[in-house]
Scaffold this motif. Sequence first.
Motif, PDB file in Angstrom:
ATOM      1  N   LYS A   1       0.836  -1.213   0.000  1.00  0.00           N
ATOM      2  CA  LYS A   1       0.000   0.000   0.000  1.00  0.00           C
ATOM      3  C   LYS A   1       0.864   1.253   0.000  1.00  0.00           C
ATOM      4  N   LEU A   2       1.929   1.229   0.785  1.00  0.00           N
ATOM      5  CA  LEU A   2       2.824   2.382   0.832  1.00  0.00           C
ATOM      6  C   LEU A   2       3.570   2.552  -0.498  1.00  0.00           C
ATOM      7  N   GLU A   3       3.913   1.441  -1.124  1.00  0.00           N
ATOM      8  CA  GLU A   3       4.594   1.497  -2.421  1.00  0.00           C
ATOM      9  C   GLU A   3       3.644   2.018  -3.506  1.00  0.00           C
ATOM     10  N   GLU A   4       2.397   1.560  -3.495  1.00  0.00           N
ATOM     11  CA  GLU A   4       1.403   2.025  -4.475  1.00  0.00           C
ATOM     12  C   GLU A   4       1.198   3.531  -4.384  1.00  0.00           C
ATOM     13  N   ALA A   5       1.282   4.071  -3.180  1.00  0.00           N
ATOM     14  CA  ALA A   5       1.106   5.508  -2.966  1.00  0.00           C
ATOM     15  C   ALA A   5       2.366   6.296  -3.324  1.00  0.00           C
ATOM     16  N   GLY A   6       3.457   5.591  -3.578  1.00  0.00           N
ATOM     17  CA  GLY A   6       4.716   6.256  -3.895  1.00  0.00           C
ATOM     18  C   GLY A   6       5.490   6.701  -2.671  1.00  0.00           C
ATOM     19  N   TYR A   7       5.115   6.186  -1.498  1.00  0.00           N
ATOM     20  CA  TYR A   7       5.773   6.579  -0.257  1.00  0.00           C
ATOM     21  C   TYR A   7       7.016   5.736   0.033  1.00  0.00           C
ATOM     22  N   VAL A   8       7.038   4.524  -0.495  1.00  0.00           N
ATOM     23  CA  VAL A   8       8.134   3.597  -0.235  1.00  0.00           C
ATOM     24  C   VAL A   8       8.597   2.995  -1.551  1.00  0.00           C
ATOM     25  N   LYS A   9       9.910   2.841  -1.670  1.00  0.00           N
ATOM     26  CA  LYS A   9      10.493   2.149  -2.822  1.00  0.00           C
ATOM     27  C   LYS A   9      10.985   0.801  -2.320  1.00  0.00           C
ATOM     28  N   ILE A  10      10.627  -0.260  -3.036  1.00  0.00           N
ATOM     29  CA  ILE A  10      11.016  -1.608  -2.642  1.00  0.00           C
ATOM     30  C   ILE A  10      11.896  -2.205  -3.732  1.00  0.00           C
ATOM     31  N   GLU A  11      13.068  -2.656  -3.345  1.00  0.00           N
ATOM     32  CA  GLU A  11      13.993  -3.303  -4.280  1.00  0.00           C
ATOM     33  C   GLU A  11      14.204  -4.742  -3.850  1.00  0.00           C
ATOM     34  N   LYS A  12      14.016  -5.640  -4.791  1.00  0.00           N
ATOM     35  CA  LYS A  12      14.238  -7.063  -4.510  1.00  0.00           C
ATOM     36  C   LYS A  12      15.511  -7.491  -5.213  1.00  0.00           C
ATOM     37  N   THR A  13      16.476  -7.930  -4.406  1.00  0.00           N
ATOM     38  CA  THR A  13      17.769  -8.360  -4.928  1.00  0.00           C
ATOM     39  C   THR A  13      18.143  -9.680  -4.262  1.00  0.00           C
ATOM     40  N   PHE A  14      19.399 -10.013  -4.374  1.00  0.00           N
ATOM     41  CA  PHE A  14      19.921 -11.205  -3.713  1.00  0.00           C
ATOM     42  C   PHE A  14      21.174 -10.841  -2.928  1.00  0.00           C
ATOM     43  N   LYS A  15      21.337 -11.479  -1.797  1.00  0.00           N
ATOM     44  CA  LYS A  15      22.568 -11.391  -1.013  1.00  0.00           C
ATOM     45  C   LYS A  15      23.144 -12.802  -1.065  1.00  0.00           C
ATOM     46  N   GLY A  16      24.101 -12.975  -1.966  1.00  0.00           N
ATOM     47  CA  GLY A  16      24.559 -14.325  -2.257  1.00  0.00           C
ATOM     48  C   GLY A  16      23.442 -15.040  -2.992  1.00  0.00           C
ATOM     49  N   LYS A  17      22.989 -16.150  -2.445  1.00  0.00           N
ATOM     50  CA  LYS A  17      21.884 -16.895  -3.056  1.00  0.00           C
ATOM     51  C   LYS A  17      20.548 -16.632  -2.366  1.00  0.00           C
TER      52      LYS A  17
END
Length: 102
Positions: A55-71
Amino acid sequence: MSNDLRGLADLDRLIHEPARLLIVTILAAVESADFLFLQRETGLTKGNLSAHLSKLEEAGYVKIEKTFKGKLPLTVCKLTAKGQKAYTAYRQQMQAFMDKTG
């Protein structure tokens, strides 16, 4: 309704919800936070935290990045400039209300 109470009606409802207020408050204090840190600090379940972050991301309040730390997958959350502005405005409105009624 008195003018003092009307000020509360103008609060940002997205931030005012207790779990989201907690998330935004934490993110305002740090450069970024990973999902597990937010889960530990808020005490929310994975599903509940995920829903509130969405909900916060949809409103543009939060940016979420999905990455990997190792595997291992790593989800990092950051308050955006828009989110910081909304949080600051929310805090100012609450402070003004408390100053008037205190």
